[in-house]
Design a protein around this motif. Sequence first.
Motif, PDB file in Angstrom:
ATOM      1  N   SER A   1       0.764  -8.492  -3.687  1.00 29.61           N
ATOM      2  CA  SER A   1      -0.193  -7.642  -2.975  1.00 29.61           C
ATOM      3  C   SER A   1      -1.563  -7.678  -3.632  1.00 29.61           C
ATOM      4  O   SER A   1      -1.700  -7.415  -4.830  1.00 29.61           O
ATOM      5  CB  SER A   1       0.322  -6.198  -2.922  1.00 29.61           C
ATOM      6  OG  SER A   1      -0.619  -5.371  -2.270  1.00 29.61           O
ATOM      7  N   LYS A   2      -2.573  -7.984  -2.846  1.00 28.51           N
ATOM      8  CA  LYS A   2      -3.954  -8.003  -3.343  1.00 28.51           C
ATOM      9  C   LYS A   2      -4.772  -6.859  -2.734  1.00 28.51           C
ATOM     10  O   LYS A   2      -5.996  -6.885  -2.743  1.00 28.51           O
ATOM     11  CB  LYS A   2      -4.605  -9.351  -3.019  1.00 28.51           C
ATOM     12  CG  LYS A   2      -3.853 -10.547  -3.584  1.00 28.51           C
ATOM     13  CD  LYS A   2      -3.647 -10.426  -5.095  1.00 28.51           C
ATOM     14  CE  LYS A   2      -2.818 -11.578  -5.639  1.00 28.51           C
ATOM     15  NZ  LYS A   2      -2.500 -11.400  -7.079  1.00 28.51           N
ATOM     16  N   ARG A   3      -4.087  -5.878  -2.222  1.00 25.51           N
ATOM     17  CA  ARG A   3      -4.767  -4.759  -1.566  1.00 25.51           C
ATOM     18  C   ARG A   3      -5.369  -3.802  -2.596  1.00 25.51           C
ATOM     19  O   ARG A   3      -4.695  -3.382  -3.547  1.00 25.51           O
ATOM     20  CB  ARG A   3      -3.782  -3.998  -0.677  1.00 25.51           C
ATOM     21  CG  ARG A   3      -4.455  -2.990   0.243  1.00 25.51           C
ATOM     22  CD  ARG A   3      -3.427  -2.281   1.103  1.00 25.51           C
ATOM     23  NE  ARG A   3      -2.769  -3.182   2.028  1.00 25.51           N
ATOM     24  CZ  ARG A   3      -3.266  -3.522   3.218  1.00 25.51           C
ATOM     25  NH1 ARG A   3      -4.449  -3.068   3.589  1.00 25.51           N
ATOM     26  NH2 ARG A   3      -2.596  -4.333   4.008  1.00 25.51           N
TER      27      ARG A   3
ATOM     28  N   MET B   1      -4.164   6.891  -0.113  1.00 19.18           N
ATOM     29  CA  MET B   1      -2.938   6.092  -0.111  1.00 19.18           C
ATOM     30  C   MET B   1      -1.840   6.837  -0.862  1.00 19.18           C
ATOM     31  O   MET B   1      -2.115   7.539  -1.845  1.00 19.18           O
ATOM     32  CB  MET B   1      -3.173   4.726  -0.758  1.00 19.18           C
ATOM     33  CG  MET B   1      -4.008   3.777   0.069  1.00 19.18           C
ATOM     34  SD  MET B   1      -4.145   2.153  -0.737  1.00 19.18           S
ATOM     35  CE  MET B   1      -5.024   1.233   0.530  1.00 19.18           C
TER      36      MET B   1
ATOM     37  N   LYS C   1      -0.178  -5.917  12.518  1.00 18.71           N
ATOM     38  CA  LYS C   1      -0.322  -4.762  11.629  1.00 18.71           C
ATOM     39  C   LYS C   1      -1.591  -3.952  11.884  1.00 18.71           C
ATOM     40  O   LYS C   1      -2.110  -3.307  10.967  1.00 18.71           O
ATOM     41  CB  LYS C   1      -0.264  -5.208  10.165  1.00 18.71           C
ATOM     42  CG  LYS C   1       1.082  -5.785   9.772  1.00 18.71           C
ATOM     43  CD  LYS C   1       1.141  -6.062   8.283  1.00 18.71           C
ATOM     44  CE  LYS C   1       2.524  -6.557   7.878  1.00 18.71           C
ATOM     45  NZ  LYS C   1       2.631  -6.807   6.427  1.00 18.71           N
TER      46      LYS C   1
ATOM     47  N   GLU D   1       3.085  -0.163   3.712  1.00 18.89           N
ATOM     48  CA  GLU D   1       1.947  -0.482   2.860  1.00 18.89           C
ATOM     49  C   GLU D   1       1.377   0.797   2.230  1.00 18.89           C
ATOM     50  O   GLU D   1       1.459   1.859   2.828  1.00 18.89           O
ATOM     51  CB  GLU D   1       0.847  -1.151   3.689  1.00 18.89           C
ATOM     52  CG  GLU D   1       1.204  -2.539   4.201  1.00 18.89           C
ATOM     53  CD  GLU D   1       0.996  -3.615   3.153  1.00 18.89           C
ATOM     54  OE1 GLU D   1       0.664  -3.282   1.982  1.00 18.89           O
ATOM     55  OE2 GLU D   1       1.193  -4.790   3.489  1.00 18.89           O
ATOM     56  N   PRO D   2       0.840   0.686   0.999  1.00 16.34           N
ATOM     57  CA  PRO D   2       0.671  -0.512   0.185  1.00 16.34           C
ATOM     58  C   PRO D   2       1.914  -0.802  -0.662  1.00 16.34           C
ATOM     59  O   PRO D   2       2.558   0.122  -1.163  1.00 16.34           O
ATOM     60  CB  PRO D   2      -0.505  -0.150  -0.716  1.00 16.34           C
ATOM     61  CG  PRO D   2      -0.348   1.330  -0.931  1.00 16.34           C
ATOM     62  CD  PRO D   2       0.177   1.863   0.377  1.00 16.34           C
TER      63      PRO D   2
ATOM     64  N   ASP E   1      -2.160  -0.982   9.290  1.00 17.16           N
ATOM     65  CA  ASP E   1      -3.312  -0.964   8.389  1.00 17.16           C
ATOM     66  C   ASP E   1      -4.087   0.348   8.504  1.00 17.16           C
ATOM     67  O   ASP E   1      -4.620   0.851   7.504  1.00 17.16           O
ATOM     68  CB  ASP E   1      -4.237  -2.144   8.688  1.00 17.16           C
ATOM     69  CG  ASP E   1      -3.673  -3.467   8.182  1.00 17.16           C
ATOM     70  OD1 ASP E   1      -2.743  -3.428   7.359  1.00 17.16           O
ATOM     71  OD2 ASP E   1      -4.151  -4.524   8.618  1.00 17.16           O
TER      72      ASP E   1
ATOM     73  N   LYS F   1      -7.063   2.841  -2.222  1.00 17.32           N
ATOM     74  CA  LYS F   1      -8.093   3.708  -1.652  1.00 17.32           C
ATOM     75  C   LYS F   1      -7.623   5.155  -1.687  1.00 17.32           C
ATOM     76  O   LYS F   1      -6.423   5.433  -1.681  1.00 17.32           O
ATOM     77  CB  LYS F   1      -8.388   3.307  -0.200  1.00 17.32           C
ATOM     78  CG  LYS F   1      -8.999   1.940  -0.026  1.00 17.32           C
ATOM     79  CD  LYS F   1      -9.280   1.662   1.448  1.00 17.32           C
ATOM     80  CE  LYS F   1      -9.892   0.292   1.656  1.00 17.32           C
ATOM     81  NZ  LYS F   1     -10.155   0.028   3.095  1.00 17.32           N
TER      82      LYS F   1
ATOM     83  N   ILE G   1      -6.527  -3.103  -7.819  1.00 20.35           N
ATOM     84  CA  ILE G   1      -5.666  -3.940  -6.981  1.00 20.35           C
ATOM     85  C   ILE G   1      -4.215  -3.554  -7.252  1.00 20.35           C
ATOM     86  O   ILE G   1      -3.795  -3.426  -8.403  1.00 20.35           O
ATOM     87  CB  ILE G   1      -5.892  -5.434  -7.276  1.00 20.35           C
ATOM     88  CG1 ILE G   1      -7.384  -5.788  -7.106  1.00 20.35           C
ATOM     89  CG2 ILE G   1      -5.033  -6.290  -6.352  1.00 20.35           C
ATOM     90  CD1 ILE G   1      -7.947  -5.491  -5.733  1.00 20.35           C
ATOM     91  N   SER G   2      -3.441  -3.365  -6.182  1.00 19.02           N
ATOM     92  CA  SER G   2      -2.093  -2.827  -6.332  1.00 19.02           C
ATOM     93  C   SER G   2      -1.200  -3.710  -7.204  1.00 19.02           C
ATOM     94  O   SER G   2      -0.317  -3.209  -7.908  1.00 19.02           O
ATOM     95  CB  SER G   2      -1.449  -2.599  -4.961  1.00 19.02           C
ATOM     96  OG  SER G   2      -1.446  -3.791  -4.204  1.00 19.02           O
TER      97      SER G   2
ATOM     98  N   ILE H   1      -2.298   3.256   6.493  1.00 19.20           N
ATOM     99  CA  ILE H   1      -2.202   3.188   5.032  1.00 19.20           C
ATOM    100  C   ILE H   1      -2.881   4.378   4.371  1.00 19.20           C
ATOM    101  O   ILE H   1      -2.345   4.971   3.433  1.00 19.20           O
ATOM    102  CB  ILE H   1      -2.817   1.872   4.514  1.00 19.20           C
ATOM    103  CG1 ILE H   1      -1.952   0.685   4.923  1.00 19.20           C
ATOM    104  CG2 ILE H   1      -2.956   1.906   3.000  1.00 19.20           C
ATOM    105  CD1 ILE H   1      -2.535  -0.638   4.538  1.00 19.20           C
TER     106      ILE H   1
END
Length: 347
Positions: A306-308, A314, A123, A299-300, A127, A311, A263-264, A130
């Motif tokens: 999901s712990k992304r 996005m 990825k 993503e996201p 990444d 930002k 966090i998403s 995103i």
Amino acid sequence: MSNNLIDFRLNRVSKEMEEKKVDALLITNPYNVLYLTASSIEGNILFTSERKFFITTPLFSEEVNDKMPGWEVVIRKDAFEKTLNKLWRELKGKSLGFEDSHLFYKKYKEIEQIAGKMIPCSKLLEDLRIVKDKEEISFIKKASQITKETFNHLERLLHPGLTEKELSIEAVYFMRKRADEEAFPPIILFGERTSLCHGRPSKRKLKENELVLMDIGVKVGGYCSDLTRTIFFGEVGKDWEKIYDTAVEAQEEGIKNVKPGVISSHIDEVVKGKIKEAGYGDAFVHNTGHGVGLEIHEEPFISPQSKRALKEGMVFTVEPGIYLQGKGGVRVEKMIVVTKGGREILG
């Protein structure tokens, strides 16, 4: 798309390659190829810090040179592996990065015989993709606007006896006149069939006083939109009105929580919490949302796993749905752009 922007993306890839200590990177995912070339011509990329090869077939020999300035274009007449072997010997590389989520095992083994040391770059491009830049967001906004115009057009066409398939065909025709193409086959469902999350349009005819679900999107400049509306065609009853209001309120609450740093999975938790409070927790059977860009699902992901952290830049959907098997369903879907101060709603 400007050459400066493409160079900026390639420089970011180079930095990632340095961190992973790979001499060259083989890119086979067509969406990642599009991201780095701004061209829809089919091919693969072999990239180093000093050289960039675009490998394609004679099918595209006429158009590729005009659309790929600055690239070393390789028109392969042999199998891909033979062409790669020639380039690899020329580069004298020692380690080759590859997209492990997009390379079949058989192909991997064949390339391993050529490169020797292969390093998975899971990825890496995904990444980087995103966070969207201004140009990408402008394409997505235009796609979203065309989608909204399509909704308005389709709603005016609703009448008893119209089939799901007929309305789907009209949706494609309308969208293709205004965009590059549809982002995915339209999901257009009537009545009890609205409980099918990803149901295909059928010959089911529209009747008075029932639900209409339309999930559609287009592509502009390669970038997708994805929006869903549930419409009441006549009087559907207080129970469905309550369900619809619940979905909208959950969506609004989720959107309020969108801002950089969140966090998403928190957005998913908020939306599902509101629906559970209303007594429909078991009827919400999918994640709250997903990223949208060159791919319709990327993503996201707005899911419990999901712990992304969100930002600025996005883009993703917030799409709560409540589905009662055999009776019908409601889904409301909007696209959200994370901004410096919070969020912007599309759709």
